[in-house]
Write a protein that holds these residues in place. Structure first.
Motif, PDB file in Angstrom:
ATOM      1  N   ILE A   1      64.159  78.201  20.433  1.00 42.20           N
ATOM      2  CA  ILE A   1      65.431  77.767  21.017  1.00 42.20           C
ATOM      3  C   ILE A   1      65.536  78.241  22.465  1.00 42.20           C
ATOM      4  N   GLY A   2      65.791  77.271  23.359  1.00 41.68           N
ATOM      5  CA  GLY A   2      65.976  77.604  24.768  1.00 41.68           C
ATOM      6  C   GLY A   2      64.705  77.654  25.598  1.00 41.68           C
ATOM      7  N   SER A   3      63.545  77.416  24.987  1.00 42.46           N
ATOM      8  CA  SER A   3      62.288  77.471  25.752  1.00 42.46           C
ATOM      9  C   SER A   3      62.254  76.374  26.814  1.00 42.46           C
ATOM     10  N   LYS A   4      61.661  76.723  27.957  1.00 40.53           N
ATOM     11  CA  LYS A   4      61.333  75.729  28.976  1.00 40.53           C
ATOM     12  C   LYS A   4      59.835  75.453  28.851  1.00 40.53           C
TER      13      LYS A   4
ATOM     14  N   LYS B   1      60.824  69.599  21.325  1.00 43.25           N
ATOM     15  CA  LYS B   1      62.256  69.300  21.178  1.00 43.25           C
ATOM     16  C   LYS B   1      62.767  69.763  19.817  1.00 43.25           C
TER      17      LYS B   1
ATOM     18  N   GLY C   1      63.413  73.416  19.466  1.00 45.82           N
ATOM     19  CA  GLY C   1      64.532  73.991  20.209  1.00 45.82           C
ATOM     20  C   GLY C   1      64.355  74.107  21.705  1.00 45.82           C
ATOM     21  N   ALA C   2      63.279  73.570  22.264  1.00 43.92           N
ATOM     22  CA  ALA C   2      63.097  73.657  23.716  1.00 43.92           C
ATOM     23  C   ALA C   2      64.283  72.997  24.418  1.00 43.92           C
ATOM     24  N   SER C   3      64.790  73.658  25.456  1.00 42.35           N
ATOM     25  CA  SER C   3      65.963  73.131  26.166  1.00 42.35           C
ATOM     26  C   SER C   3      65.584  72.201  27.301  1.00 42.35           C
ATOM     27  N   GLN C   4      64.426  72.449  27.929  1.00 39.65           N
ATOM     28  CA  GLN C   4      63.959  71.590  29.010  1.00 39.65           C
ATOM     29  C   GLN C   4      62.451  71.374  28.853  1.00 39.65           C
TER      30      GLN C   4
ATOM     31  N   SER D   1      62.821  65.971  29.974  1.00 39.65           N
ATOM     32  CA  SER D   1      63.865  66.279  30.954  1.00 39.65           C
ATOM     33  C   SER D   1      63.472  65.806  32.344  1.00 39.65           C
TER      34      SER D   1
END
Length: 356
Positions: free
Chosen positions: A169-172, A190, A193-196, A216
């Motif tokens: 979660i939140g990984s770029k 995705k 939990g990857a954010s970007q 993104s």
């Protein structure tokens, strides 16, 4: 079932791919006989066809190609309990031959004696009928199609890569290459939990597909672009940040170098793409910024989770299948796969079911 019905795609030598009829095999005690439905053409299949080998895996006798497969069980061996005739299954192509240390620690993909479909000398699944270890055939729920079942193989490469990279979660994430493996890494990143997610490629059409699938930011790798320039483009795409994890899916030296430059200090560079045996990378940059480099070889322990992700619609691989051919047109299908204009070319092995 007459023997002449088992049409198979057999590689005899470099650039010598043939369609031939082979006998239908009998399953051993712990095997099942499968009627194959959908089999994807992998880049490695094309590479074997064009070059006669990959690294140490060199063709020495005729070999049936294909390792991205799904089909129906039509006969079970005497020792098989969990499957029956009529079950729809996805096929995991790597089967350990012995219970060695790698198997005991759950990393059976690293076992040096593993059987792997369509890797010399082991035959693959591009045929109407084949036998396979029942333990490495996984039931598909009705909501998951045969084509999705066949796509679990490339999906598993991405699941293993993202696990190795620690995507959460939140990984770029930065993905180098928007071919089939790059795009499934996009889907899995995705879902984990990857954010970007930034992705690059030479092909504008593949980058457009990546955008449609939720990237993104995308950018085209232009002629004379340097690895450092690519690293800067990733930073721009992430509004000044650097990716926690970079996933290299091309094997191209420039991209290996860019993966190092792009990844943040203390981050992880995951190597999926297979290129030349050796490459120059900015090792000082790796050392002083503590960038971890992790290799990926196939996958392990992914099929059950992949089936759940497809059944729950958390991951949709259907848009990746861009071309379909009946098994009789396999040679044309391989030419299309070699062109690289689509994404995934799927061969339909059952003449009575040519549907997606």
């Amino acid at each position: 079932m007459a023997q002449h019905e088992n049409l198979s795609v057999v590689l005899y030598d470099k650039n010598d791919l043939r369609l031939e009829k082979r006998p239908i095999p009998e399953p051993g005690p712990n095997e099942v006989l499968l009627k194959l439905d959908s089999v994807g053409i992998c880049g490695s299949d094309v590479h074997f066809w064009q070059n006669g080998g990959i690294g140490d895996f060199v063709l020495k006798k005729p070999m049936v190609l294909g390792h991205e497969a799904a089909g129906t069980v039509i006969k079970v061996g005497s020792g098989v309990q969990h499957l029956k005739a009529g079950d729809r299954v996805a096929v995991e192509p790597g089967i350990p031959r012995e219970n060695d240390d790698y198997c005991r620690t759950g990393r059976y993909n690293l076992s040096p004696t593993i059987f792997f479909s369509a890797t010399p000398p082991d035959d693959g699944n591009l045929c109407r009928y084949n036998t396979h270890s029942a333990s490495y055939c996984y039931k598909l729920p009705e909501s998951v199609s045969f084509e999705e079942g066949a796509m679990i193989e490339p999906l598993s490469v991405a699941m293993h890569a993202c696990r190795r990279g620690g995507v959460t979660i939140g990984s770029k994430v930065f993905i180098l290459g928007a071919g089939p493996i790059g795009l499934v890494n996009l889907l899995v990143s995705k879902a984990m939990g990857a954010s970007q997610i930034v992705i690059c490629d030479l092909s504008l059409s593949r980058l457009e597909k990546a955008k449609q699938m939720g990237a993104s930011f995308t950018f085209a790798v232009e002629k004379n672009t340097s690895a450092k320039d690519m690293g800067q483009k990733v930073k721009q795409g992430l509004s000044g940040a650097m990716p926690d994890i970079s996933i290299e899916c091309t094997g191209v030296e420039l991209c290996l170098q860019a993966g190092v430059y792009a990844t943040k200090s203390g981050g992880v560079l995951v190597l999926v793409g297979m290129g030349k045996p050796s490459a120059n990378i900015p090792i000082l940059d790796v050392i002083i910024r503590e960038v971890d480099i992790r290799g990926v070889f196939r996958y392990c322990n992914t099929w059950p989770a992949a089936i759940d992700m497809l059944a729950s619609k958390r991951i949709d691989v259907k848009p990746l299948v861009t071309h379909r051919f009946p098994l009789e047109e396999a040679l044309e299908a391989f030419k299309k796969a070699k062109e690289g204009l689509g994404i995934k070319v799927m061969l339909k092995c059952d003449p009575n079911n040519q549907n997606p």
